[in-house]
Design a protein around this motif. Structure first.
Motif, PDB file in Angstrom:
ATOM      1  N   LEU A 197     -97.025  56.331  90.656  1.00 47.95           N
ATOM      2  CA  LEU A 197     -95.594  56.293  90.948  1.00 47.95           C
ATOM      3  C   LEU A 197     -94.818  57.404  90.253  1.00 47.95           C
ATOM      4  CD1 LEU A 197     -94.542  52.514  90.805  1.00 47.95           C
ATOM      5  CD2 LEU A 197     -94.436  54.045  92.780  1.00 47.95           C
ATOM      6  N   ARG A 198     -95.301  57.852  89.127  1.00 45.06           N
ATOM      7  CA  ARG A 198     -94.538  58.778  88.290  1.00 45.06           C
ATOM      8  C   ARG A 198     -94.168  60.062  89.014  1.00 45.06           C
ATOM      9  NH1 ARG A 198     -98.708  58.190  83.187  1.00 45.06           N
ATOM     10  NH2 ARG A 198     -98.546  55.899  82.990  1.00 45.06           N
ATOM     11  N   SER A 199     -95.022  60.509  89.920  1.00 42.44           N
ATOM     12  CA  SER A 199     -94.784  61.770  90.634  1.00 42.44           C
ATOM     13  C   SER A 199     -94.320  61.546  92.067  1.00 42.44           C
ATOM     14  CB  SER A 199     -96.064  62.610  90.627  1.00 42.44           C
ATOM     15  OG  SER A 199     -97.138  61.892  91.215  1.00 42.44           O
ATOM     16  N   ASP A 200     -93.818  60.353  92.357  1.00 47.76           N
ATOM     17  CA  ASP A 200     -93.360  60.020  93.702  1.00 47.76           C
ATOM     18  C   ASP A 200     -91.873  59.657  93.657  1.00 47.76           C
ATOM     19  OD1 ASP A 200     -92.869  59.049  96.245  1.00 47.76           O
ATOM     20  OD2 ASP A 200     -94.765  57.944  96.378  1.00 47.76           O
ATOM     21  N   PRO A 201     -90.979  60.651  93.708  1.00 48.69           N
ATOM     22  CA  PRO A 201     -89.548  60.372  93.573  1.00 48.69           C
ATOM     23  C   PRO A 201     -88.991  59.459  94.656  1.00 48.69           C
ATOM     24  CG  PRO A 201     -89.932  62.649  94.258  1.00 48.69           C
ATOM     25  CD  PRO A 201     -91.245  62.097  93.866  1.00 48.69           C
ATOM     26  N   THR A 243     -86.512  69.266  79.692  1.00 46.80           N
ATOM     27  CA  THR A 243     -85.950  68.167  80.467  1.00 46.80           C
ATOM     28  C   THR A 243     -87.078  67.207  80.840  1.00 46.80           C
ATOM     29  OG1 THR A 243     -86.203  69.439  82.516  1.00 46.80           O
ATOM     30  CG2 THR A 243     -84.060  69.532  81.405  1.00 46.80           C
ATOM     31  N   ALA A 244     -86.728  65.932  80.965  1.00 49.81           N
ATOM     32  CA  ALA A 244     -87.728  64.916  81.287  1.00 49.81           C
ATOM     33  C   ALA A 244     -88.229  65.086  82.712  1.00 49.81           C
ATOM     34  CB  ALA A 244     -87.132  63.526  81.102  1.00 49.81           C
ATOM     35  N   ALA A 245     -89.508  64.796  82.933  1.00 47.93           N
ATOM     36  CA  ALA A 245     -90.126  64.887  84.260  1.00 47.93           C
ATOM     37  C   ALA A 245     -91.121  63.743  84.409  1.00 47.93           C
ATOM     38  CB  ALA A 245     -90.826  66.236  84.424  1.00 47.93           C
ATOM     39  N   ASN A 246     -91.593  63.560  85.652  1.00 46.88           N
ATOM     40  CA  ASN A 246     -92.610  62.537  85.932  1.00 46.88           C
ATOM     41  C   ASN A 246     -92.218  61.174  85.392  1.00 46.88           C
ATOM     42  OD1 ASN A 246     -94.490  64.155  87.387  1.00 46.88           O
ATOM     43  ND2 ASN A 246     -95.140  65.062  85.448  1.00 46.88           N
ATOM     44  N   ALA A 247     -90.986  60.771  85.693  1.00 50.22           N
ATOM     45  CA  ALA A 247     -90.476  59.449  85.303  1.00 50.22           C
ATOM     46  C   ALA A 247     -90.568  59.223  83.803  1.00 50.22           C
ATOM     47  CB  ALA A 247     -91.205  58.345  86.060  1.00 50.22           C
ATOM     48  N   ILE A 278     -90.457  69.396  80.596  1.00 47.73           N
ATOM     49  CA  ILE A 278     -90.686  70.757  81.082  1.00 47.73           C
ATOM     50  C   ILE A 278     -89.647  71.677  80.466  1.00 47.73           C
ATOM     51  CG2 ILE A 278     -90.746  72.249  83.121  1.00 47.73           C
ATOM     52  CD1 ILE A 278     -91.690  69.856  84.734  1.00 47.73           C
ATOM     53  N   ASN A 279     -90.106  72.831  79.971  1.00 49.82           N
ATOM     54  CA  ASN A 279     -89.146  73.777  79.396  1.00 49.82           C
ATOM     55  C   ASN A 279     -88.612  74.721  80.462  1.00 49.82           C
ATOM     56  OD1 ASN A 279     -91.107  75.735  79.848  1.00 49.82           O
ATOM     57  ND2 ASN A 279     -91.482  76.168  77.681  1.00 49.82           N
ATOM     58  N   GLU A 280     -87.787  75.658  80.066  1.00 48.66           N
ATOM     59  CA  GLU A 280     -87.093  76.529  81.029  1.00 48.66           C
ATOM     60  C   GLU A 280     -88.047  77.432  81.796  1.00 48.66           C
ATOM     61  OE1 GLU A 280     -84.185  78.524  78.697  1.00 48.66           O
ATOM     62  OE2 GLU A 280     -82.982  76.711  78.340  1.00 48.66           O
ATOM     63  N   SER A 281     -89.215  77.715  81.232  1.00 46.58           N
ATOM     64  CA  SER A 281     -90.166  78.584  81.925  1.00 46.58           C
ATOM     65  C   SER A 281     -91.159  77.782  82.773  1.00 46.58           C
ATOM     66  CB  SER A 281     -90.936  79.439  80.903  1.00 46.58           C
ATOM     67  OG  SER A 281     -91.735  78.620  80.064  1.00 46.58           O
TER      68      SER A 281
END
Length: 308
Positions: free
Chosen positions: A23-27, A138-142, A147-150
């Protein structure tokens, strides 16, 4: 020489939570599930709100119409998504993981939810800047990565630590008291694994540094997550000679003593640190107080005591 095994699975190792990794990668699925999702609020002290004899879960939809960027997905319970969020304005009846696990007799699903929430939220508090280039993340994958700016992705950090019951191969165990603990409160010896070090070598080093004794017959017993703030406790037993003088080399241990199996059993019967009706209420009577059931230390001590 008497060896022993754990007679039970440590409380925080019994998690029956469906962590729902896919689920984490399924927005789309996350947005769809948000309307009936449940939300756990936890403050920076790791406390949650208690309603009667249960941990309070709220409607996620009442917090926001869509998954909140700062929320972390814990898993799925009864076909509903369960999320956690940091809320430092919590009021009402509050308990942290140490107390909740003993006082409310939560099932394995709820214990898994609380330990996962605490671990993830603690990590997010400390990972807002990238270890690679210092840029904001920023937070990702629920909530399971940042993830950083790059575009570099970072994952939750876990610190391995050993915890060891040292015994004499017979009916005595060596327990220590940290300087910050009240009188008569003793537990197992523990410490963090260093870079490039094996677990067994860490056991020998930590025991030597904390109480100055040499150990042999190092045996792995089991593990437990300990998200305070982000440890994985790896339980061991080891044998030492009670005739070897105790030396508190690193200053962490205020005192240590060899206790008999009968003394340990008596302390186990009396209760645990922080229990309302247990050992703390009998503090004037007890010469030894032991950790609560939420800790793997308790499970290891109980197993050793029963092995005799």
């Amino acid at each position: 020489m008497q060896a022993f095994e754990l007679n039970d699975i440590p409380l925080l190792s019994r998690s029956a939570l469906d962590r729902a990794e896919t689920l984490r990668s399924d927005p789309d699925a996350l947005r769809e599930g948000w309307s009936r999702a449940r939300l756990l609020r936890m403050n920076r002290r790791g406390q949650v709100r208690i309603d009667g004899e249960r941990v309070l879960l709220e409607s996620a939809r009442e917090h926001s119409p869509e998954p909140a960027p700062e929320a972390v997905l814990l898993g799925v319970v009864d076909d509903a998504h369960v999320w956690a969020i940091r809320d430092n304005e919590l009021d009402g009846r509050l308990m942290d993981l140490r107390v909740v696990g003993s006082a409310l007799h939560l099932d394995d699903v709820f214990l898994g939810m609380l330990s996962t929430a605490l671990a993830l939220l603690n990590w997010h508090d400390r990972a807002r800047y990238s270890a690679v280039d210092g840029s904001r993340t920023t937070a990702a994958n629920a909530g399971w990565s940042r993830i950083n700016e790059s575009g570099h992705e970072e994952f939750p950090r876990i610190d391995p630590a050993i915890i060891c019951l040292v015994h004499d191969g017979g009916d005595r165990a060596l327990l220590g008291r940290q300087r910050s603990w009240p009188e008569r409160m003793f537990s197992l010896l523990a410490g963090f694994v260093e870079a490039g070090e094996s677990l067994e070598r860490c056991v020998a080093r930590e025991v030597g540094e904390e109480v100055g004794v040499d150990v042999s017959d190092i045996r792995y017993l089991g593990s437990q997550p300990w998200p305070l703030p982000r440890s994985l406790m790896l339980g061991f037993s080891a044998v030492a000679d009670p005739a070897q003088p105790l030396v508190y080399a690193d200053g962490e241990i205020a005192e240590a003593h060899w206790f008999t199996r009968d003394e340990v059993r008596e302390a186990l019967d009396a209760g645990a640190w922080g229990s309302v009706s247990g050992a703390v209420g009998k503090a004037e009577e007890q010469k030894l107080l032991l950790p609560g059931s939420i800790s793997i230390a308790r499970t290891i001590v109980e197993s050793w005591a029963a092995a005799g």
